[in-house]
Design a protein around this motif. Structure first.
Motif, PDB file in Angstrom:
ATOM      1  N   VAL A 142       0.833  -1.201   0.000  1.00  0.00           N
ATOM      2  CA  VAL A 142       0.000   0.000   0.000  1.00  0.00           C
ATOM      3  C   VAL A 142       0.874   1.259   0.000  1.00  0.00           C
ATOM      4  CG1 VAL A 142      -1.852   1.230   1.185  1.00  0.00           C
ATOM      5  CG2 VAL A 142      -1.735  -1.280   1.318  1.00  0.00           C
ATOM      6  N   HIS A 143       0.734   2.083  -1.042  1.00  0.00           N
ATOM      7  CA  HIS A 143       1.551   3.299  -1.167  1.00  0.00           C
ATOM      8  C   HIS A 143       0.694   4.521  -0.868  1.00  0.00           C
ATOM      9  CE1 HIS A 143       5.132   5.373  -2.101  1.00  0.00           C
ATOM     10  NE2 HIS A 143       4.902   5.662  -3.369  1.00  0.00           N
ATOM     11  N   PRO A 153       4.927   4.586   2.930  1.00  0.00           N
ATOM     12  CA  PRO A 153       4.504   5.986   2.920  1.00  0.00           C
ATOM     13  C   PRO A 153       5.081   6.737   1.719  1.00  0.00           C
ATOM     14  CG  PRO A 153       5.291   5.341   5.101  1.00  0.00           C
ATOM     15  CD  PRO A 153       5.684   4.255   4.150  1.00  0.00           C
ATOM     16  N   PRO A 154       4.260   7.500   1.005  1.00  0.00           N
ATOM     17  CA  PRO A 154       4.799   8.325  -0.072  1.00  0.00           C
ATOM     18  C   PRO A 154       5.912   9.245   0.446  1.00  0.00           C
ATOM     19  CG  PRO A 154       2.429   8.224  -0.245  1.00  0.00           C
ATOM     20  CD  PRO A 154       2.782   7.551   1.051  1.00  0.00           C
ATOM     21  N   TRP A 155       6.928   9.410  -0.372  1.00  0.00           N
ATOM     22  CA  TRP A 155       8.126  10.174  -0.010  1.00  0.00           C
ATOM     23  C   TRP A 155       8.859   9.592   1.213  1.00  0.00           C
ATOM     24  CZ3 TRP A 155       3.543  13.044  -1.038  1.00  0.00           C
ATOM     25  CH2 TRP A 155       3.506  13.626  -2.304  1.00  0.00           C
ATOM     26  N   ASN A 156       8.511   8.349   1.585  1.00  0.00           N
ATOM     27  CA  ASN A 156       9.165   7.667   2.702  1.00  0.00           C
ATOM     28  C   ASN A 156       9.039   8.427   4.016  1.00  0.00           C
ATOM     29  OD1 ASN A 156      10.516   5.248   1.430  1.00  0.00           O
ATOM     30  ND2 ASN A 156      11.357   6.887   0.141  1.00  0.00           N
ATOM     31  N   ARG A 157       7.907   9.136   4.174  1.00  0.00           N
ATOM     32  CA  ARG A 157       7.708   9.917   5.405  1.00  0.00           C
ATOM     33  C   ARG A 157       6.332   9.629   5.987  1.00  0.00           C
ATOM     34  NH1 ARG A 157       9.624  14.318   1.813  1.00  0.00           N
ATOM     35  NH2 ARG A 157      11.902  14.231   1.955  1.00  0.00           N
ATOM     36  N   ILE A 158       6.306   9.486   7.325  1.00  0.00           N
ATOM     37  CA  ILE A 158       5.033   9.244   8.009  1.00  0.00           C
ATOM     38  C   ILE A 158       5.109   9.826   9.422  1.00  0.00           C
ATOM     39  CG2 ILE A 158       5.786   6.932   8.752  1.00  0.00           C
ATOM     40  CD1 ILE A 158       2.796   6.082   8.549  1.00  0.00           C
ATOM     41  N   ASP A 159       4.015  10.419   9.860  1.00  0.00           N
ATOM     42  CA  ASP A 159       3.914  10.927  11.222  1.00  0.00           C
ATOM     43  C   ASP A 159       4.059   9.756  12.203  1.00  0.00           C
ATOM     44  OD1 ASP A 159       3.281  12.194  13.576  1.00  0.00           O
ATOM     45  OD2 ASP A 159       1.175  12.587  13.056  1.00  0.00           O
ATOM     46  N   ALA A 197       3.758  -4.174   8.784  1.00  0.00           N
ATOM     47  CA  ALA A 197       5.068  -3.565   8.581  1.00  0.00           C
ATOM     48  C   ALA A 197       4.915  -2.232   7.854  1.00  0.00           C
ATOM     49  CB  ALA A 197       5.985  -4.493   7.782  1.00  0.00           C
ATOM     50  N   VAL A 198       5.957  -1.414   7.976  1.00  0.00           N
ATOM     51  CA  VAL A 198       6.073  -0.145   7.259  1.00  0.00           C
ATOM     52  C   VAL A 198       7.439  -0.139   6.580  1.00  0.00           C
ATOM     53  CG1 VAL A 198       6.367   2.362   7.567  1.00  0.00           C
ATOM     54  CG2 VAL A 198       4.511   1.166   8.742  1.00  0.00           C
ATOM     55  N   SER A 199       7.511   0.449   5.390  1.00  0.00           N
ATOM     56  CA  SER A 199       8.780   0.551   4.675  1.00  0.00           C
ATOM     57  C   SER A 199       9.056   2.003   4.331  1.00  0.00           C
ATOM     58  CB  SER A 199       8.755  -0.291   3.394  1.00  0.00           C
ATOM     59  OG  SER A 199       9.985  -0.192   2.693  1.00  0.00           O
ATOM     60  N   VAL A 200      10.143   2.552   4.916  1.00  0.00           N
ATOM     61  CA  VAL A 200      10.598   3.887   4.564  1.00  0.00           C
ATOM     62  C   VAL A 200      12.037   3.779   4.049  1.00  0.00           C
ATOM     63  CG1 VAL A 200       8.963   5.197   5.946  1.00  0.00           C
ATOM     64  CG2 VAL A 200      11.029   4.344   7.029  1.00  0.00           C
ATOM     65  N   TYR A 201      12.847   4.810   4.284  1.00  0.00           N
ATOM     66  CA  TYR A 201      14.199   4.825   3.707  1.00  0.00           C
ATOM     67  C   TYR A 201      15.238   5.023   4.810  1.00  0.00           C
ATOM     68  CZ  TYR A 201      17.948   5.774   0.374  1.00  0.00           C
ATOM     69  OH  TYR A 201      19.107   5.707  -0.347  1.00  0.00           O
ATOM     70  N   LEU A 230       9.724  -2.499  10.745  1.00  0.00           N
ATOM     71  CA  LEU A 230      10.207  -1.678   9.644  1.00  0.00           C
ATOM     72  C   LEU A 230      10.999  -2.555   8.683  1.00  0.00           C
ATOM     73  CD1 LEU A 230      11.435   1.587  11.419  1.00  0.00           C
ATOM     74  CD2 LEU A 230       9.261   1.179  10.261  1.00  0.00           C
ATOM     75  N   VAL A 231      10.633  -2.501   7.409  1.00  0.00           N
ATOM     76  CA  VAL A 231      11.371  -3.209   6.356  1.00  0.00           C
ATOM     77  C   VAL A 231      11.777  -2.139   5.347  1.00  0.00           C
ATOM     78  CG1 VAL A 231      11.357  -5.104   4.710  1.00  0.00           C
ATOM     79  CG2 VAL A 231       9.892  -5.226   6.731  1.00  0.00           C
TER      80      VAL A 231
END
Length: 249
Positions: A81-82, A133-139, A153-157, A168-169
């Motif tokens: 999900v993006h 999260p779009p732009w790899n950013r989430i509150d 899971a959540v995937s950022v950078y 986190l992956v």
């Protein structure tokens, strides 16, 4: 393609892993899929040719049956999900964010619930309960709320911070030069980034290394990098390309 001198540092590092009898774990994430395109076909053909599993971060609001039909027979593919619309709600002078603190939390969470349910229904066999999260950013305040909707899971950078309320992956090597050419980065530069990540893992960090791409905006340099990367690694004794679902417990 893969005999370029730029790739020698990667060969040397992977030889070190092989000599130690170890395997580096990698995974591949591509963002912003909505519908079938020639660029998506090109990406999936590379996945097929080298048998490298791929994760597509799909924008739920704008996708539908055409993408689902295109992906249904695709091997080793995962859909995540993006965000919801990939729309920026942050003020102009700040970094872009869809999932920031700029709207009521209940509104943001409802969109993330809808995105989860829509993609799970469209891609029942390939869906993985992960938020990209779009732009790899989430509150950060949203993270503890995600499990209630089924997210695991959540995937950022960047390297994952410890003690998070959800797994986190992350991705670690972004092949695009967003602030310069808006095309692919030089291969030598990317090889350097990847070697540094491998050295970090060799020294004890067990986090899988994530490669990040954006098929809709690739230039020749970006496409060549993916092909060369797979050429160098797909059959290497010291590399284990994995499906993102393997990291979600």
């Amino acid at each position: 393609m893969s005999d370029r001198a730029a790739w020698q540092p990667l060969r040397d590092e992977l030889q070190r892993w092989a000599d130690a009898g170890r395997r580096a774990t990698l995974w591949f994430r591509d963002d912003d899929a909505i519908e079938p395109t020639a660029a998506l076909d090109r990406l999936l053909a590379l996945s097929d040719r080298y048998a490298v599993p791929m994760t597509l971060a799909v924008i739920p609001a704008y996708t539908g049956e055409p993408l689902a039909a295109r992906l249904a027979s695709q091997k080793a593919l995962t859909v995540t999900v993006h965000g919801w619309t990939h729309h920026n709600y942050a003020p102009d002078e700040t970094k872009k964010q869809e999932l920031g603190p700029h709207r009521p939390q209940a509104v943001v969470l409802d969109e993330l619930r809808r995105g989860f349910d829509k993609l799970k229904a469209l891609h029942p066999r390939q869906f993985a309960p992960m938020l990209v999260p779009p732009w790899n950013r989430i509150d950060k305040a949203l993270l503890p709320e995600l499990a209630a909707f089924g997210y695991r899971a959540v995937s950022v950078y960047g390297l994952a911070k410890p003690d998070q309320p959800i797994a986190l992956v992350n991705t670690h090597v972004d092949i695009m030069d967003w602030h310069g050419t808006h095309g692919g980065r030089a291969h030598g530069e990317l090889v350097g980034y990847l070697v540094r990540e491998l050295q970090n893992r060799f020294d004890g960090n067990s986090e899988p290394i994530g490669i990040l791409t954006h098929h809709l905006v690739h230039d020749a340099l970006a496409w060549d990098f993916i092909a060369a990367l797979f050429e160098e690694t797909a059959a290497h004794a010291a590399v284990d390309w994995r499906n993102v679902g393997d990291f979600m417990g």
